[in-house]
Design an enzyme around this catalytic site. Structure first.
Site, short mmCIF file in Angstrom:
data_model
loop_
_atom_site.label_atom_id
_atom_site.label_comp_id
_atom_site.label_asym_id
_atom_site.label_seq_id
_atom_site.Cartn_x
_atom_site.Cartn_y
_atom_site.Cartn_z
N ASP A 165 -11.39 2.07 2.92
CA ASP A 165 -10.90 0.91 3.67
C ASP A 165 -11.32 -0.38 2.97
OD1 ASP A 165 -9.88 2.57 5.61
OD2 ASP A 165 -11.52 2.24 7.04
N ARG A 166 -10.54 -1.42 3.16
CA ARG A 166 -10.83 -2.72 2.55
C ARG A 166 -12.27 -3.17 2.82
NH1 ARG A 166 -8.28 -8.41 4.66
NH2 ARG A 166 -9.56 -7.82 6.43
#
Length: 214
Positions: free
Chosen positions: A61-62
Site C-alpha cells: 500500500d502507498r
C-alpha cells in the site's frame, strides 16, 4: 489523492543480484502508477530508471513502508509470483496500534471483501469474503498504544489494517480506518520488516530485513 506528494528519498537497495532486487519502500510512495499523470511517480518507475529490466512481483500500500522485491528476469518473476500465490513466502510487519492489547499473541481469522460503495476500503464479510488470516504478537505496550509484529498468512488488500481494527486496535495514522487521536499521526505506522523467499536461481532460502523507521 490529488495532494499526492511522495517523498523524494534516494532508492534504498537491500539486496541486488542477477535475478532479484529488494528495496526499502518509503511510506507515501505508490508501488505502481495510479490513474492520471499526477500519480505517475511510483516505486517501480524509480526502480526501472536504475534497473530497466525490473519486473513487478507484488505491491505494498502507498502508506506502508518496507521490504519490496522485484524480479530482474521473466524467470524470476514467474518463480517469485508462484511463491506468493502459493503462500510460500513469509512476511513480518511491525505496527503501532491504538490502545494496549491485553493478550501477548493471537490470530485474527476474518474473511474480507471490498466495501464497494467506499472502495478501496475493505470489510469483514463472513458469507462472501475471501479467507484472511493474520498471526500477531505483542512487542511492548505503554502510553495507550501497542507495538506488534504481524505475520499475515494470506495477502488480502488492507488485511492488516482491517484485522487490527476488528480487534479494536486500529493502526496509528491510518487515513482509512483510524479515527480521532488514533488517526492523528504523521504516517501510517505499518512497516514491512522482513521477507523470506526462495531464490529463483537454485531455490536457496533468503531473508531480507528493512529496519523499522518508527
Amino acid at each position: 489523492m490529488s495532494d499526492y506528494a511522495p517523498p523524494q528519498d534516494p532508492l534504498v537497495i537491500l539486496h541486488h543480484d542477477h535475478q532479484v532486487l529488494l528495496v526499502d519502500k518509503p511510506s507515501g510512495l505508490l508501488s505502481v502508477p495510479g490513474k492520471g499523470e499526477d500519480l505517475a511517480d511510483c516505486l517501480i518507475a524509480r526502480v526501472q530508471r536504475v534497473f530497466p529490466d525490473a519486473l513487478l512481483v507484488h505491491r505494498l500500500d502507498r502508506d506502508t513502508s518496507g521490504v519490496m522485491i522485484f524480479a530482474l528476469t521473466p524467470h524470476a518473476q514467474r518463480h517469485l509470483g508462484l511463491q506468493f500465490e502459493n503462500r510460500q513466502t513469509k512476511k513480518t510487519y511491525v505496527a503501532r496500534v491504538w490502545g494496549e492489547i491485553a493478550d501477548k499473541t493471537g490470530t485474527v481469522d476474518l474473511p474480507l471483501i471490498v466495501d464497494w460503495p467506499n472502495r478501496p476500503l475493505q470489510m469483514v464479510d463472513h458469507e462472501n469474503g475471501r479467507s484472511a488470516v493474520t498471526d500477531w504478537r505483542v512487542v511492548r505496550t505503554g502510553g495507550n498504544e501497542t507495538r506488534v509484529r504481524l505475520m499475515p498468512k494470506t495477502g488480502r488488500s488492507h488485511q492488516l489494517r482491517v484485522h487490527m481494527l476488528a480487534l479494536g486496535h486500529p493502526i496509528l495514522g491510518d487515513p482509512f480506518y483510524a479515527t480521532g487521536p488514533a488517526r492523528d499521526h504523521p504516517r501510517l505506522m505499518l512497516h514491512s520488516e522482513t521477507l523470506q523467499f526462495r531464490h529463483p536461481d537454485g531455490g536457496q532460502g533468503m531473508r531480507i530485513t528493512a529496519k523499522c523507521p518508527f
